[in-house]
Scaffold this motif. Structure first.
Motif, mmCIF file in Angstrom:
data_model
loop_
_atom_site.group_PDB
_atom_site.id
_atom_site.type_symbol
_atom_site.label_atom_id
_atom_site.label_comp_id
_atom_site.label_asym_id
_atom_site.label_seq_id
_atom_site.Cartn_x
_atom_site.Cartn_y
_atom_site.Cartn_z
ATOM 1 N N ALA A 164 1.718 -6.049 -6.507
ATOM 2 C CA ALA A 164 0.984 -4.587 -7.073
ATOM 3 C C ALA A 164 0.896 -4.770 -8.454
ATOM 4 O O ALA A 164 -0.026 -4.377 -9.230
ATOM 5 C CB ALA A 164 1.729 -3.790 -6.272
ATOM 6 N N VAL A 165 2.110 -5.194 -9.086
ATOM 7 C CA VAL A 165 2.236 -5.527 -10.581
ATOM 8 C C VAL A 165 1.288 -6.164 -10.943
ATOM 9 O O VAL A 165 0.541 -5.887 -11.989
ATOM 10 C CB VAL A 165 3.643 -5.629 -10.978
ATOM 11 C CG1 VAL A 165 3.898 -5.706 -12.391
ATOM 12 C CG2 VAL A 165 4.569 -4.907 -10.478
ATOM 13 N N ALA A 166 1.115 -7.386 -10.489
ATOM 14 C CA ALA A 166 -0.093 -8.419 -10.819
ATOM 15 C C ALA A 166 -1.492 -7.720 -10.904
ATOM 16 O O ALA A 166 -2.082 -7.913 -11.678
ATOM 17 C CB ALA A 166 0.040 -9.602 -9.919
ATOM 18 N N GLY A 215 5.872 2.045 -3.789
ATOM 19 C CA GLY A 215 5.592 0.666 -4.421
ATOM 20 C C GLY A 215 4.441 0.813 -5.444
ATOM 21 O O GLY A 215 4.774 0.010 -6.485
ATOM 22 N N LEU A 216 3.449 1.544 -5.167
ATOM 23 C CA LEU A 216 2.668 1.484 -6.094
ATOM 24 C C LEU A 216 2.987 2.357 -7.330
ATOM 25 O O LEU A 216 2.760 1.811 -8.493
ATOM 26 C CB LEU A 216 1.359 2.167 -5.597
ATOM 27 C CG LEU A 216 0.403 1.359 -4.437
ATOM 28 C CD1 LEU A 216 -0.580 2.188 -3.831
ATOM 29 C CD2 LEU A 216 -0.115 0.085 -4.874
ATOM 30 N N GLN A 217 3.767 3.315 -7.159
ATOM 31 C CA GLN A 217 4.484 3.920 -8.383
ATOM 32 C C GLN A 217 5.046 3.012 -9.173
ATOM 33 O O GLN A 217 5.003 3.221 -10.562
ATOM 34 C CB GLN A 217 5.153 5.278 -7.977
ATOM 35 C CG GLN A 217 5.808 5.777 -9.171
ATOM 36 C CD GLN A 217 4.683 6.565 -10.080
ATOM 37 O OE1 GLN A 217 3.901 7.340 -9.548
ATOM 38 N NE2 GLN A 217 4.738 6.188 -11.352
ATOM 39 N N ILE A 218 5.868 2.302 -8.547
ATOM 40 C CA ILE A 218 6.858 1.114 -9.321
ATOM 41 C C ILE A 218 6.005 0.308 -9.921
ATOM 42 O O ILE A 218 6.272 -0.053 -11.157
ATOM 43 C CB ILE A 218 7.763 0.453 -8.126
ATOM 44 C CG1 ILE A 218 8.939 1.529 -7.609
ATOM 45 C CG2 ILE A 218 8.504 -0.884 -8.776
ATOM 46 C CD1 ILE A 218 9.518 0.740 -6.357
ATOM 47 N N ALA A 219 5.015 -0.350 -9.426
ATOM 48 C CA ALA A 219 3.981 -1.244 -9.975
ATOM 49 C C ALA A 219 3.555 -0.624 -11.400
ATOM 50 O O ALA A 219 3.223 -1.417 -12.382
ATOM 51 C CB ALA A 219 2.899 -1.624 -9.210
ATOM 52 N N LYS A 220 3.181 0.803 -11.323
ATOM 53 C CA LYS A 220 2.433 1.267 -12.271
ATOM 54 C C LYS A 220 3.575 1.439 -13.689
ATOM 55 O O LYS A 220 3.118 0.909 -14.723
ATOM 56 C CB LYS A 220 2.104 2.652 -11.970
ATOM 57 C CG LYS A 220 1.144 3.402 -13.248
ATOM 58 C CD LYS A 220 0.801 4.978 -12.525
ATOM 59 C CE LYS A 220 0.112 5.573 -13.699
ATOM 60 N NZ LYS A 220 -0.196 7.032 -13.125
ATOM 61 N N HIS A 221 4.893 1.723 -13.354
ATOM 62 C CA HIS A 221 5.622 1.669 -14.333
ATOM 63 C C HIS A 221 5.997 0.379 -14.796
ATOM 64 O O HIS A 221 6.205 0.052 -16.266
ATOM 65 C CB HIS A 221 7.095 2.122 -13.567
ATOM 66 C CG HIS A 221 7.175 3.629 -13.262
ATOM 67 N ND1 HIS A 221 6.414 4.730 -13.819
ATOM 68 C CD2 HIS A 221 8.059 4.269 -12.400
ATOM 69 C CE1 HIS A 221 6.480 5.693 -13.380
ATOM 70 N NE2 HIS A 221 7.861 5.584 -12.656
ATOM 71 N N THR A 225 0.780 -1.375 0.110
ATOM 72 C CA THR A 225 0.001 0.022 -0.083
ATOM 73 C C THR A 225 0.783 1.140 -0.119
ATOM 74 O O THR A 225 0.160 2.243 0.001
ATOM 75 C CB THR A 225 -1.106 0.066 1.316
ATOM 76 O OG1 THR A 225 -0.080 -0.013 2.499
ATOM 77 C CG2 THR A 225 -1.731 -0.949 1.309
ATOM 78 N N ASP A 226 2.168 1.054 -0.044
ATOM 79 C CA ASP A 226 3.075 2.181 0.021
ATOM 80 C C ASP A 226 3.198 2.818 -1.403
ATOM 81 O O ASP A 226 3.227 2.337 -2.410
ATOM 82 C CB ASP A 226 4.396 1.660 0.088
ATOM 83 C CG ASP A 226 5.449 2.713 0.106
ATOM 84 O OD1 ASP A 226 5.572 3.650 0.741
ATOM 85 O OD2 ASP A 226 6.422 2.652 -0.805
ATOM 86 N N PRO A 227 2.864 4.220 -1.397
ATOM 87 C CA PRO A 227 2.903 4.924 -2.381
ATOM 88 C C PRO A 227 3.988 4.874 -3.578
ATOM 89 O O PRO A 227 3.659 4.755 -4.733
ATOM 90 C CB PRO A 227 2.921 6.363 -2.143
ATOM 91 C CG PRO A 227 2.357 6.262 -0.720
ATOM 92 C CD PRO A 227 2.801 5.195 -0.195
ATOM 93 N N ALA A 273 12.116 -2.737 -7.661
ATOM 94 C CA ALA A 273 12.613 -2.276 -6.200
ATOM 95 C C ALA A 273 12.770 -0.905 -6.211
ATOM 96 O O ALA A 273 12.884 -0.049 -7.024
ATOM 97 C CB ALA A 273 14.096 -2.646 -6.351
ATOM 98 N N PRO A 274 12.514 -0.514 -4.901
ATOM 99 C CA PRO A 274 12.767 1.091 -4.466
ATOM 100 C C PRO A 274 13.955 1.626 -4.704
ATOM 101 O O PRO A 274 14.883 0.666 -4.555
ATOM 102 C CB PRO A 274 12.136 1.121 -3.067
ATOM 103 C CG PRO A 274 12.494 -0.289 -2.794
ATOM 104 C CD PRO A 274 12.163 -1.253 -3.725
#
Length: 512
Positions: free
Chosen positions: A286-288, A253-259, A249-251, A413-414
């Protein structure tokens, strides 16, 4: 000493075995037959159920200097290895090698047995305190870390000979048929145990759920099981689940998933027949979830999901987004429940999953895999085994197997973790070679391996935040500073074996 192709210094031998330095992911070919186990014939109607683990150890003929194995389908909830080592110690047996599929923090209980010389080497993934103590030189116990596919290869070729496999059997009958689908310790797929059952010289099934014959469906058959032992408990299935099997739920992490989802969409692979695997990290999941949305909107029907299976993939199967799941290990209880009832949720062995030396592993049919990292270097080499303090804390899992097999391997990865840069000049330990890593995604941008100029061009056309990997490194270093090099002693305390059996890196004792 020799340098492998990645510039790592590899000793000529380790723990008495001659080593092959890593050269590349593809060219090493085996020149050996498959190993086998002794032919047996048991008396008509002979009984297999023994009174306890101690009787099973005696019946198996286990002696000083032999090798045992267990499987880790119950992950940090496994009780079997600790029980077995207690009895081995009580019997006075010493110099045992453990070749389990993995050991976890729960197995820290065996540390006194290592100090006493009951256990003298590990050939398995190591998670947690045992690896840390070995890295510090506080435990003398050489370790060889293999990927899931590499371990299957080593057992099947006979490189690692298991004398006695003690296998947790959640649902078992008195003649040795067992599965992981039901019982108080149901863990689902027994994909890792299947290889041990076929190749160990003696197989002991330990169960807390002895059922009338026959135990069906048969996952591992009576024809390869020598003894059955009923115990109070083989484990706690609630501890299969870890925090890394939940969507972040980390912003960041969610940005990485979007990329990452943008990379997949731009690759041209996301179409009918798509095949997919994620790791268990929150970002990977989150990517899934992003991919799930893309498949829904595009009315895309995928072929299969594979690897360690989570409830998230079960939902995608039941929604019709995938035709099947290939499951070598269930990562949560929803997956355990699914594999017991859904014929399209298929249990597979570790050799079918990822062994590079068979007639075709599932990872070879993967379109895309999402993987995590503790460090990535500017040549796209990835570390998942050691932390930035040099301690061996993690198993390889299927990381290098899937990166080699998939058409598109994406590291997520962050950019900074614990004030340390994830992208750096050199990783502490190489787990997966950069030749098999296609894209690195952080919240600060996307780095595409120069081997994929067309993908990079497509991402740029879509205005994705593409950067050179050295540009990303410099940007991160401006915030964190350049990390100070770790200091190591000369002693090699462990090896990281590539999936083909060559040595991709070593683990040296950390200078304290």
């Amino acid at each position: 000493m020799a340098l492998n192709s990645l510039g790592r210094t590899i000793p000529d031998s380790f723990a008495g075995s001659k080593l092959i330095p890593y050269q590349d992911p593809w060219s090493l070919m085996p020149h050996t037959l498959r190993a086998t186990r002794p032919t047996k014939r048991i008396p008509h109607n002979d009984r297999k159920v023994l009174s306890g683990i101690r009787e099973a150890i005696i019946a198996s003929g286990l002696k000083d200097g032999m090798t045992i194995s267990t499987h880790h389908s119950l992950r940090n909830g496994d009780y079997v290895l600790n029980q077995v080592i207690r009895e081995i110690d009580a019997l006075g047996i010493r110099d045992i090698r453990i070749a389990s599929s993995s050991i976890h923090p729960v197995h820290a209980e065996i540390i006194p047995a290592i100090r006493k010389g009951v256990i003298t080497s590990l050939e398995c993934g190591v998670n947690g305190l045992i690896g840390e103590l070995i890295s510090k030189g506080e435990l003398s116990c050489p370790v060889i870390v293999r990927s899931h596919g590499g371990r299957a290869r080593a057992l099947i070729t006979g490189e690692v000979g298991v004398d006695v496999a003690f296998l947790a059997a959640p649902c078992c009958d008195d003649y040795g048929n067992f599965n992981g689908f039901s019982g108080p310790s149901a863990c689902g797929s027994l994909g890792y145990a299947m290889v041990d059952a076929q190749h160990a010289r003696t197989v002991v099934a330990l169960t807390d759920n002895l059922v009338p014959y026959p135990a069906v469906p048969v996952g591992i058959s009576q024809s390869v099981v020598d003894y059955v032992v009923a115990v109070e408990s083989i484990g706690d299935p609630a501890k299969i689940v870890s925090t890394t099997t939940r969507i972040t739920t980390d912003p960041i992490g969610l940005q990485i998933a979007k990329h990452a989802a943008q990379v997949i969409e731009s690759s041209g692979l996301l179409k009918d027949g798509f095949s997919f695997q994620t790791g268990t990290g929150g970002i990977s999941l989150a990517v899934a979830e992003q991919v799930r949305g893309l498949m829904r909107r595009g009315n895309i029907r995928g072929s299969f999901g594979c690897g360690g299976i989570t409830g998230h993939f079960v939902d995608m199967l039941e929604e019709g987004l995938f035709q099947a799941l290939f499951d070598v290990q269930c990562f949560d209880l929803k997956a355990v429940e699914s594999i017991a009832r859904n014929r399209n949720h298929q249990e597979i062995s570790a050799t079918m999953y990822a062994n590079p030396f068979n007639s075709g592993a599932v990872v070879n049919r993967l379109d895309c895999v999402i993987l995590s990292a503790t460090e990535v270097d500017v040549d796209f080499n990835v570390n998942v085994n050691t932390e930035s303090n040099g301690y061996l804390l993690h198993n390889t899992g299927g990381h290098s197997d899937t990166a080699a097999g998939a058409k598109l391997s994406i590291i997520v990865a962050p950019s900074i973790r614990g004030r340390l840069p994830i992208i750096r000049d050199e990783v502490t330990t190489i787990t997966t070679p950069g030749e098999t890593v296609d894209v690195v995604v952080t919240e600060r941008g996307i780095a595409v391996n120069p081997r994929h100029p067309e993908l990079k061009a497509e991402l740029l056309r879509r205005r994705a935040p593409v950067k050179e990997i050295r540009e990303l490194r410099d940007e991160i270093y401006e915030l964190t500073g350049v990390p100070r090099p770790l200091e190591f002693e000369d002693d090699v305390v462990g090896l990281v074996e590539y999936r083909d059996g060559s040595i991709i890196d070593v683990i040296r004792r950390v200078k304290e």
